[in-house]
Design an enzyme around this catalytic site. Structure first.
Site, mmCIF file in Angstrom:
data_model
loop_
_atom_site.group_PDB
_atom_site.id
_atom_site.type_symbol
_atom_site.label_atom_id
_atom_site.label_comp_id
_atom_site.label_asym_id
_atom_site.label_seq_id
_atom_site.Cartn_x
_atom_site.Cartn_y
_atom_site.Cartn_z
ATOM 1 N N LYS A 155 0.820 -1.208 0.000
ATOM 2 C CA LYS A 155 0.000 0.000 0.000
ATOM 3 C C LYS A 155 0.862 1.270 0.000
ATOM 4 C CE LYS A 155 -4.261 -1.954 1.794
ATOM 5 N NZ LYS A 155 -3.848 -3.331 2.166
HETATM 6 C C1 PLP Z 1 -4.509 -4.463 1.588
HETATM 7 C C2 PLP Z 1 -3.759 -5.737 1.561
HETATM 8 C C3 PLP Z 1 -4.093 -6.807 0.688
HETATM 9 C C4 PLP Z 1 -5.292 -6.758 -0.213
HETATM 10 O O1 PLP Z 1 -5.155 -5.832 -1.250
HETATM 11 P P1 PLP Z 1 -6.435 -5.339 -2.075
HETATM 12 O O2 PLP Z 1 -5.941 -4.313 -2.994
HETATM 13 O O3 PLP Z 1 -7.404 -4.809 -1.050
HETATM 14 O O4 PLP Z 1 -6.987 -6.539 -2.762
HETATM 15 C C5 PLP Z 1 -3.285 -7.917 0.666
HETATM 16 N N1 PLP Z 1 -2.215 -8.030 1.485
HETATM 17 C C6 PLP Z 1 -1.879 -7.051 2.343
HETATM 18 C C7 PLP Z 1 -0.709 -7.244 3.225
HETATM 19 C C8 PLP Z 1 -2.625 -5.873 2.417
HETATM 20 O O5 PLP Z 1 -2.283 -4.902 3.284
#
Ligand code: PLP
Length: 440
Positions: free
Chosen positions: A110
């Site tokens: 993210k």
């Molecule tokens: C947010 C997140 C996901 C999922 O990602 P999306 O874009 O919501 O599908 C997977 N793994 C981790 C560690 C995350 O923080």
């Protein structure tokens, strides 16, 4: 590039508007109206191009009128001070790889979206000589990417609400040790209280008259677009043979990450297939199998950042495939994985090659292996997205391996700093009081 609401194509917005609004006025998500053809550009990228160089070139093509060349350069340099790593994890002809996206400030993928959004908002606000306040509620994990991304950005302050006593000690440190323009409010209540307070603040007339409040939600298009960049970067890293038969496997919850990859493909990246990997919150794999989309309440799992029962980006995915189920099925393969298999995958890679995987990445690797085994004489190349550093999920990794993975330096540093949080009651009034006192 223009943007429209996924629910109403006549609700248009510029990139700038879409970034600051977050959600379209009808509750839909902003999505690109046009489909640019960037295939030639993607194929021109070499192994030696850096991540910011690739990002800059794509930005120039996507936003020729919104982002001038010198600005594109600055934004790419400022946003991406960290880079992905592509790691081979299989012994036979390198057919399994992990695209590690967790070397940024909060050790999760993210960071790519949040850091880009911060850089672009800073640029737009500077341009308008304006100031904005990012207001966001977190249940623990997602807030830290925002806190770190916006740290020291000019013209922006960040206020993060988190439920007291209900986030892990490491998460609390990550949220409360940033300082500077980032304030952490420790709410004496639940995550739902935090979310309600933020929602109420966004529609409060007095606050909106005096302050410019904005969100940095994961559904913001300014977080989605930069996530397409690492698929393109990964492609440039591959050997010519691998490029012809590339499959991405994406551990998914809200499906933003997968949607970004599908956008890259739609813009011309040669990808054979995407594996949509989920935990038992398997609404999308089920849809791909049956054609019936049945959102429901989420269930708790070890890969908790993926515990989503009604993935918001499904609207965007549907739009890309023009609501055509068959077309979506041709490109996406749904696989769901149990906690038990996630744990045994973590154990297997630790035993076999002393490689620690976090539960989300392990789930993806497990799905990739399952897909590979289902195809006779498999000879494609599967790149699984590594979404978090194993050090972020110590307890699960220790449960699986009996060993603690090393903490990355970013997390180590956060643990050593003193907590700075402001306690507040779970009411709009308490939040208003803080905001007006500090920024009014
Ligand atoms: C947010 C997140 C996901 C999922 O990602 P999306 O874009 O919501 O599908 C997977 N793994 C981790 C560690 C995350 O923080």
């Amino acid at each position: 590039m223009e943007f429209i609401s996924t629910r109403n194509p006549s609700l248009k917005a510029t990139f700038r508007e879409a970034v600051f609004k977050g959600l379209a006025p009808d509750g839909g998500l902003y999505h690109p109206l046009e489909t640019p053809d960037l295939g030639d550009l993607f194929l021109s990228f070499q192994h030696s191009h850096t991540f910011p160089q690739i990002a800059e070139q794509i930005l120039l093509q996507l936003f020729p009128s919104e982002i001038p060349p010198a600005v594109a350069h600055q934004i790419a340099q400022r946003a991406f001070t960290f880079t992905p790593i592509l790691r081979n994890i299989s012994d036979h002809n390198g057919s399994l790889k992990i695209l590690e996206l967790f070397h940024g400030p909060s050790c999760a993928f993210k960071d790519f979206g949040a850091c880009f959004l911060a850089a672009i908002m800073e640029e737009f606000l500077n341009d308008e000589s304006s100031h904005a306040i990012i207001l966001t509620a977190t249940s623990g994990d997602t807030g830290s990417a925002v806190a770190r991304a916006f740290y020291r950005r000019k013209h922006i302050d960040v206020v993060i609400l988190y439920p007291s006593g209900r986030v892990s000690p490491l998460q609390e440190k990550q949220l409360t040790t940033v300082g500077g323009n980032v304030s952490a409010l420790e709410v004496k209540g639940s995550f739902d209280d935090c979310q309600r307070m933020v929602k109420e603040a966004f529609v409060d007339p007095e606050l909106n008259e005096k302050l410019r409040l904005t969100s940095a939600n994961s559904i913001n298009i300014g977080r989605l677009i930069p996530q397409a960049f690492y698929y393109i970067w990964a492609y440039a890293q591959l050997a010519p043979e691998e490029k012809k038969k590339l499959i991405f496997c994406v551990p998914s919850g809200n499906f933003g990450n997968l949607t970004a990859g599908v956008l890259a493909w739609q813009w011309g990246l040669p990808v054979k297939k995407f594996i949509a990997a989920t935990n038992i919150n398997k609404v999308v794999p089920e849809y791909l199998e049956t054609g019936i989309y049945k959102p429901r309440a989420s269930l708790q799992t070890l890969s908790n950042a993926m515990d989503v029962g009604n993935p918001s980006n499904f609207e965007r995915l549907s739009r890309i495939f023009q609501d055509d189920y068959q077309q979506m099925r041709e490109m996406l393969e749904g696989i769901w994985i149990t906690d038990k298999d996630t744990l045994s995958t973590i154990r297997k890679y630790y035993t076999r090659q002393k490689l620690f995987l976090d539960p989300h990445t392990a789930l993806g690797v497990c799905a990739s292996e399952r897909f590979m085994q289902s195809i006779p004489a498999f000879e494609d190349c599967i790149v699984t997205l590594g979404t978090a550093h194993p050090g972020k999920f110590l307890e699960v990794v220790e449960e699986a391996t009996g060993k603690q993975p090393p903490l990355p330096k970013q997390l180590q540093e956060a643990l050593e700093l003193p907590k700075q949080a402001i306690p507040v009651d779970p009411t709009l009034n308490a939040l208003k009081h803080f905001l007006l006192e500090r920024f009014g």
